[in-house]
Design an enzyme around this catalytic site. Structure first.
Site, PDB file in Angstrom:
ATOM      1  N   ILE A 208      53.365  21.743  20.913  1.00 53.56           N
ATOM      2  CA  ILE A 208      53.742  20.399  21.354  1.00 53.56           C
ATOM      3  C   ILE A 208      53.141  19.346  20.436  1.00 53.56           C
ATOM      4  O   ILE A 208      53.827  18.422  19.992  1.00 53.56           O
ATOM      5  CB  ILE A 208      53.312  20.172  22.817  1.00 53.56           C
TER       6      ILE A 208
ATOM      7  N   ASN B   4      44.726  25.586  28.989  1.00 49.18           N
ATOM      8  CA  ASN B   4      44.607  26.199  30.311  1.00 49.18           C
ATOM      9  C   ASN B   4      43.653  27.381  30.174  1.00 49.18           C
ATOM     10  O   ASN B   4      44.049  28.498  29.886  1.00 49.18           O
ATOM     11  CB  ASN B   4      45.985  26.642  30.800  1.00 49.18           C
TER      12      ASN B   4
ATOM     13  N   SER C 233      50.315  18.067  32.901  1.00 47.37           N
ATOM     14  CA  SER C 233      50.815  19.392  33.271  1.00 47.37           C
ATOM     15  C   SER C 233      51.225  19.415  34.736  1.00 47.37           C
ATOM     16  O   SER C 233      50.598  18.782  35.582  1.00 47.37           O
ATOM     17  CB  SER C 233      49.743  20.449  33.037  1.00 47.37           C
ATOM     18  N   LYS C 234      52.257  20.214  35.028  1.00 50.69           N
ATOM     19  CA  LYS C 234      52.700  20.386  36.408  1.00 50.69           C
ATOM     20  C   LYS C 234      51.624  21.003  37.277  1.00 50.69           C
ATOM     21  O   LYS C 234      51.655  20.881  38.509  1.00 50.69           O
ATOM     22  CB  LYS C 234      53.972  21.228  36.452  1.00 50.69           C
TER      23      LYS C 234
ATOM     24  N   GLN D 203      48.009  26.398  40.397  1.00 51.46           N
ATOM     25  CA  GLN D 203      48.476  27.613  39.714  1.00 51.46           C
ATOM     26  C   GLN D 203      47.696  28.836  40.164  1.00 51.46           C
ATOM     27  O   GLN D 203      48.216  29.935  40.195  1.00 51.46           O
ATOM     28  CB  GLN D 203      48.354  27.437  38.201  1.00 51.46           C
TER      29      GLN D 203
ATOM     30  N   TYR E  90      41.136  23.304  34.730  1.00 53.92           N
ATOM     31  CA  TYR E  90      42.329  22.719  34.125  1.00 53.92           C
ATOM     32  C   TYR E  90      43.115  21.897  35.148  1.00 53.92           C
ATOM     33  O   TYR E  90      43.572  20.783  34.855  1.00 53.92           O
ATOM     34  CB  TYR E  90      43.204  23.834  33.557  1.00 53.92           C
TER      35      TYR E  90
ATOM     36  N   ALA F 251      56.179  21.376  32.468  1.00 55.53           N
ATOM     37  CA  ALA F 251      56.078  22.603  33.263  1.00 55.53           C
ATOM     38  C   ALA F 251      56.095  23.805  32.323  1.00 55.53           C
ATOM     39  O   ALA F 251      55.097  24.120  31.687  1.00 55.53           O
ATOM     40  CB  ALA F 251      57.193  22.665  34.297  1.00 55.53           C
TER      41      ALA F 251
ATOM     42  N   THR G 222      56.328  27.542  23.578  1.00 55.77           N
ATOM     43  CA  THR G 222      55.443  27.255  22.452  1.00 55.77           C
ATOM     44  C   THR G 222      54.908  28.569  21.885  1.00 55.77           C
ATOM     45  O   THR G 222      54.979  29.611  22.544  1.00 55.77           O
ATOM     46  CB  THR G 222      54.245  26.390  22.896  1.00 55.77           C
TER      47      THR G 222
END
Length: 270
Positions: free
Chosen positions: A22, A97, A143-144, A150, A156, A187, A191
């Site tokens: 990104i 993350n 980030s979502k 998560q 994170y 989301a 990458t």
């Protein structure tokens, strides 16, 4: 559409990622628009990227920095101001993350906060006088996970939740200076790092398919170029009355009806 970014001095943290990341995609997109870029990153790939841009006649600079170290951030931002004379836009793009979960150490949790959130604060803090002078703007890459959770990544998740809160806090705080502050929420984006993670699993292709099946729009991951294109619009004057926003570039992953995950329920009246 002319975004009028030519000659704008844009500081971007985390832009020395692997090619196709990104940050690196953002860097190339900014260069295409004629922006002057200043990279804050600890990886020496930044020097290679800057040399490539200079060979194309594009002004850019690399400032090797451990963004968890306040003194290094202060020194690098000072170097940027000395070299370029001004700063128009800050893009905070650092994000790892790192799996610092509830069973991780206090130190691991705090290190995750420092990398993924505190670094954003430091870069903006030290460049605030320049942003006030230019009436510039701030874009934070989020980030979502801040919205959805998560599992196994408390550091994170907390950091990215903080980034979104800071985005709105700064939008309020900086109203008197006409400085805009926005965030992009990502989301599932394809990458090199994502690919590397998948390849650590026993059935990477099966896992990839299970992920994309949960993305409502076109059943595919977001490309880094789609993220970069949205970023360019948000930092440009074409988005001059947009501030305090969390803009989702995620193919509907976070917000669309979960019934879309099943083809059998596409016509449900619920």
């Amino acid at each position: 559409m002319n975004l009028d970014l030519t000659g704008k001095v844009i500081v971007i943290s985390g832009a020395a990622g692997i090619r196709g990341s990104i940050g690196e995609t953002l860097l190339r997109a900014l260069a295409e628009e004629g922006a002057v870029t200043a990279i804050i990153d600890r990886n020496q790939r930044g020097a290679t990227y800057v040399e490539e841009l200079r060979q194309q006649g594009i002004d850019a600079s690399f400032h090797p920095t451990d963004v968890t170290d306040p003194e290094q951030v202060r020194a690098s931002t000072s170097d940027i101001v000395r070299r370029h004379g001004r700063v128009d836009i800050v893009i905070n793009n650092v994000g790892v993350n790192d799996g610092a979960g509830l069973e991780s150490s206090y130190e691991a949790f705090m290190n995750s906060l420092k990398l993924n959130m505190v670094s954003y604060f430091l870069v903006v803090k030290y460049l605030l006088p320049q942003l006030k002078a230019s009436k510039g703007n701030i874009l934070n890459i989020g980030s979502k996970v801040a919205y959805t959770g998560q599992g196994g990544t408390s550091g994170y998740a907390a950091a990215k939740g903080g980034v979104l809160a800071l985005t709105r806090e700064w939008a309020v705080d900086l109203l008197p200076f006409e400085i805009r502050s926005n965030a992009i929420v990502i989301a599932e984006s394809w990458t090199p790092a994502y690919d590397n993670w998948l390849n650590t699993l026993d059935n990477p292709e099966e896992k990839r398919k299970s992920i994309v099946e949960k993305i409502p729009f076109q059943k595919r991951m977001t490309t880094t170029r789609e993220i970069a294109d949205t970023a360019l619009f948000l930092i440009s004057d074409r988005s001059s009355h947009t501030t305090g926003q969390h803009v989702f570039v995620d193919g509907g992953y976070v917000h669309l009806d979960r019934s879309l995950l099943s083809n059998d329920n596409l016509d449900s009246p619920q």
